[in-house]
Design a protein around this motif. Structure first.
Motif, short mmCIF file in Angstrom:
data_model
loop_
_atom_site.label_atom_id
_atom_site.label_comp_id
_atom_site.label_asym_id
_atom_site.label_seq_id
_atom_site.Cartn_x
_atom_site.Cartn_y
_atom_site.Cartn_z
N THR A 93 57.24 -4.71 72.38
CA THR A 93 57.97 -5.15 73.38
C THR A 93 58.95 -5.81 73.67
N GLY A 94 59.77 -5.66 73.27
CA GLY A 94 60.92 -5.91 73.79
C GLY A 94 62.02 -5.99 75.03
N GLU A 95 61.77 -4.75 75.20
CA GLU A 95 62.46 -4.32 76.60
C GLU A 95 61.74 -4.31 77.60
N VAL A 96 60.29 -4.60 76.89
CA VAL A 96 59.34 -5.29 78.69
C VAL A 96 59.87 -6.87 78.83
N LEU A 97 59.74 -7.45 77.70
CA LEU A 97 59.73 -8.71 77.19
C LEU A 97 60.93 -9.61 77.92
N TYR A 98 62.17 -8.62 77.95
CA TYR A 98 63.92 -9.30 78.21
C TYR A 98 62.77 -8.46 80.53
N LYS A 202 52.04 -13.40 80.24
CA LYS A 202 51.56 -11.89 81.19
C LYS A 202 52.06 -10.70 80.47
N ILE A 203 53.02 -11.24 79.08
CA ILE A 203 53.17 -10.03 78.13
C ILE A 203 51.90 -9.33 77.37
N GLU A 204 50.48 -10.29 77.26
CA GLU A 204 50.14 -9.52 76.09
C GLU A 204 49.05 -9.42 76.91
N THR A 205 49.09 -9.57 78.43
CA THR A 205 47.97 -9.17 79.13
C THR A 205 48.24 -7.46 79.75
#
Length: 357
Positions: A93-98, A202-205
């Motif tokens: 998820t790193g890129e989306v998280l950043y 937001k990331i988990e959904t």
């Protein structure tokens, strides 16, 4: 009859004296080059020492002024509080998280408190107190080496042999590191745990990561089910082997004569031991699968979080080191003056060089 002696054929032979002379000239030029380089570096060092000595008072005054500015700014400005959490990425998820954190930090920079409040599900006054949102990797050299080792093991042996640790560091990204520190800087000392939890939510959904999670969980549960079925069949087969060995032992104890062909009895014992070893491997794999299932249950996992109130953030980062803000101001102002004086000196040198043309 006279015999003519064969005339020796002329051949091109290398004059060893000339060869050694050429080699000596090469080494002589090489050492002269090294000597001139070291001499130039020494002269540059001497020039820098005299330059600093000449402008030392200016640099020190600039450092004192910068320290004073930093001190008064720290005292007069509103204190900044920091709320943070350590999170673990169980998926890529790193890129989306950043990108998500950068988006919300941009909303803070633009002062769009309405969009910030609506997206993070907080009231507008709380959104207005947010000064910045950031994220950075939690790692060290030891963790990087472990990541490199895990990365190499996933590659083909031929490809892995061509990738060095330095190569890995050059193309690896900070957002790929498992542990990340998510921080919210605010003007309020209230707890911002709800903001951090909402950012993670937001990331988990995200539909993409939910699909990836469902596929992984389905695959792991399928493997778990297959292994359990195999273990049930293995238990039945072991019971058969034990029954055969029991009857064989009873036959011997009863004084009956038994004839074994090709060590059939020994083979039964060997097969039972092999089956036992296979069961052990399957049970180890089952434990690993259950551990993976526990990890994959959460796309992002909160390792630790500040639950009560934020802490005052009065440090500044200088080349990777945290120092007090007055020291940081003093350092940067003295550095600016030093660079400015270097530029002025360089321009004077150009003027002198132009006058000689």
């Amino acid at each position: 009859m006279s015999k003519e002696l064969p005339q020796p054929q002329q051949s091109e032979e290398i004059d060893l004296g000339q060869l050694f002379k050429m080699i000596g000239n090469v080494f002589e030029r090489f050492f002269k080059f090294i000597g001139s380089l070291l001499n130039s570096l020494f002269m540059a060092f001497v020039w820098m020492v005299f330059f600093i000595k000449k402008h030392l008072i200016k640099i020190v005054v600039a450092a004192i002024i910068g320290y004073g500015l930093g001190f008064f700014k720290t005292k007069l400005s509103k204190p900044v509080y920091r709320s943070s959490a350590i999170i673990k990425q169980n998926y890529n998820t790193g890129e989306v998280l950043y990108e998500t954190i950068q988006y919300y930090d941009k909303l803070v920079a633009e002062g769009d408190t309405l969009a910030l409040a609506n997206n993070l599900k907080i009231d507008r006054s709380k959104a207005a107190s947010i000064r910045g949102i950031s994220i950075k990797a939690v790692t060290n050299d030891n963790n990087r080496i472990k990541s490199y080792d895990a990365y190499i093991k996933d590659l083909d042996s031929v490809v892995a042999s061509t990738i060095t640790y330095e190569d890995y560091l050059s193309f690896s990204e900070e957002y790929n590191i498992s542990l990340q520190e998510l921080a919210v800087n605010t003007y309020s000392n209230a707890s911002f745990e709800d903001v951090i939890v909402e950012l993670i939510h937001k990331i988990e959904t995200s539909p993409y990561f939910q699909n990836v999670q469902n596929r992984d969980l389905s695959e792991l549960k399928g493997r778990e089910s297959a292994i359990r079925e195999t273990l049930v069949k293995s238990d039945s087969l072991q019971a058969v082997y034990q029954e055969v060995l029991k009857k064989s032992a009873e036959a011997k104890s009863g004084g009956q004569t038994s004839i074994t062909i090709d060590n059939t009895e020994n083979k039964s014992v060997t097969k039972e031991f092999e089956l036992y070893q296979s069961d052990l491997n399957l049970r180890r794999e089952l434990v690993e699968i259950q551990r993976e299932l526990e990890e994959k249950e959460n796309i992002l996992e909160i390792v630790s979080i500040q639950k009560e109130r934020g802490v005052v953030r009065n440090k500044a980062e200088v080349f990777g080191f945290e120092v007090s803000r007055p020291l940081a101001y003093g350092f940067f102002l003295s550095l600016m003056i030093f660079v400015l004086l270097l530029v002025v000196e360089f321009l004077k040198f150009l003027e002198r060089f132009r006058s000689k043309l």
